[in-house]
Motif scaffolding. Structure first.
Motif, mmCIF file in Angstrom:
data_model
loop_
_atom_site.group_PDB
_atom_site.id
_atom_site.type_symbol
_atom_site.label_atom_id
_atom_site.label_comp_id
_atom_site.label_asym_id
_atom_site.label_seq_id
_atom_site.Cartn_x
_atom_site.Cartn_y
_atom_site.Cartn_z
ATOM 1 N N GLY A 73 0.815 -1.220 0.000
ATOM 2 C CA GLY A 73 0.000 0.000 0.000
ATOM 3 C C GLY A 73 0.840 1.258 0.000
ATOM 4 O O GLY A 73 0.591 2.193 -0.777
ATOM 5 N N ILE A 74 1.853 1.315 0.851
ATOM 6 C CA ILE A 74 2.692 2.516 0.931
ATOM 7 C C ILE A 74 3.527 2.673 -0.329
ATOM 8 O O ILE A 74 3.692 3.782 -0.847
ATOM 9 C CB ILE A 74 3.562 2.476 2.201
ATOM 10 N N GLY A 75 4.048 1.572 -0.866
ATOM 11 C CA GLY A 75 4.839 1.650 -2.093
ATOM 12 C C GLY A 75 4.026 2.166 -3.270
ATOM 13 O O GLY A 75 4.466 3.030 -4.023
ATOM 14 N N ILE A 76 2.808 1.633 -3.415
ATOM 15 C CA ILE A 76 1.943 2.097 -4.511
ATOM 16 C C ILE A 76 1.579 3.564 -4.302
ATOM 17 O O ILE A 76 1.563 4.354 -5.252
ATOM 18 C CB ILE A 76 0.691 1.205 -4.607
ATOM 19 N N ALA A 77 1.303 3.948 -3.055
ATOM 20 C CA ALA A 77 0.944 5.344 -2.786
ATOM 21 C C ALA A 77 2.099 6.290 -3.094
ATOM 22 O O ALA A 77 1.886 7.396 -3.617
ATOM 23 C CB ALA A 77 0.509 5.499 -1.332
ATOM 24 N N LEU A 78 3.350 5.896 -2.812
ATOM 25 C CA LEU A 78 4.500 6.758 -3.126
ATOM 26 C C LEU A 78 4.719 6.866 -4.635
ATOM 27 O O LEU A 78 5.073 7.941 -5.142
ATOM 28 C CB LEU A 78 5.760 6.241 -2.429
ATOM 29 N N VAL A 79 4.516 5.776 -5.364
ATOM 30 C CA VAL A 79 4.640 5.839 -6.824
ATOM 31 C C VAL A 79 3.566 6.767 -7.399
ATOM 32 O O VAL A 79 3.842 7.597 -8.269
ATOM 33 C CB VAL A 79 4.550 4.421 -7.438
#
Length: 188
Positions: A80-86
């Protein structure tokens, strides 16, 4: 059009029309000029750092499903955090007027990744996210030709805001390293 670097001695002249040695040697000078103009009108490097930080957070959990299940809640949080940062990096590229809102949210997510994932992607993803969001928040649009921004100080060669955007993450990292090197002692 040739300009000199602010009248200082020892500064080589630079071109503002985009022409030069590389335009004669590399292919597609017109397409590169369009990409260069697009890149300079938005917080490009901040978005790139956020995308790299999010991609680094996504590397571990995107292994086979059995590894993801064994990672548990940390693996799902990293996704979730990785997708949100991208997505935040893409927002900085495609909607640069939202840079304050997106950068604050990306900073919160980057700091949260330290506790929610595997130490923020072993600190690399977290630090890339913090640096990218700080650069995105500090970015200011350059006025177009003929526009004047009365609230912005006049900088002759345009290096003032870039210097701040580069030095702020470096100063933050140096403060963290210097603060973490002291010994902790118990209070009587």
């Amino acid at each position: 059009m040739l300009l000199t670097g602010g009248g200082r001695s020892g500064v080589r002249p630079f071109r503002t029309d985009g022409g030069g040695r590389l335009d004669r040697r590399l292919p597609w000078p017109d397409q590169r000029r369009v990409v260069r103009r697009w890149r300079r009108t938005r917080p490009f490097w901040a978005g790139l750092l956020l995308i790299l930080g999010g991609a680094e957070l996504l590397l571990i959990p995107l292994s086979p499903l059995t590894v993801l299940v064994s990672l548990g809640l940390g693996g799902i949080a990293a996704l979730g955090i990785g997708i949100a940062l991208v997505v935040a990096g893409l927002f900085l590229w495609l909607l640069p007027h939202t840079h304050h809102y997106v950068s604050v949210n990306a900073m919160i997510l980057s700091v949260l990744s330290f506790a929610a994932t595997n130490l923020g992607g072993f600190l690399v993803g977290m630090l890339l996210g913090i640096a990218g969001s700080a650069m995105g928040f500090a970015w200011t649009p350059v006025p177009q030709d003929g526009e004047e921004d009365p609230g912005r100080p006049r900088v002759r060669d345009g290096q003032g805001t870039r210097t701040l955007a580069v030095l702020l993450p470096v100063a933050m990292a140096a403060g963290l390293v210097a603060h973490g090197s002291g010994r902790a002692e118990a209070v009587p």
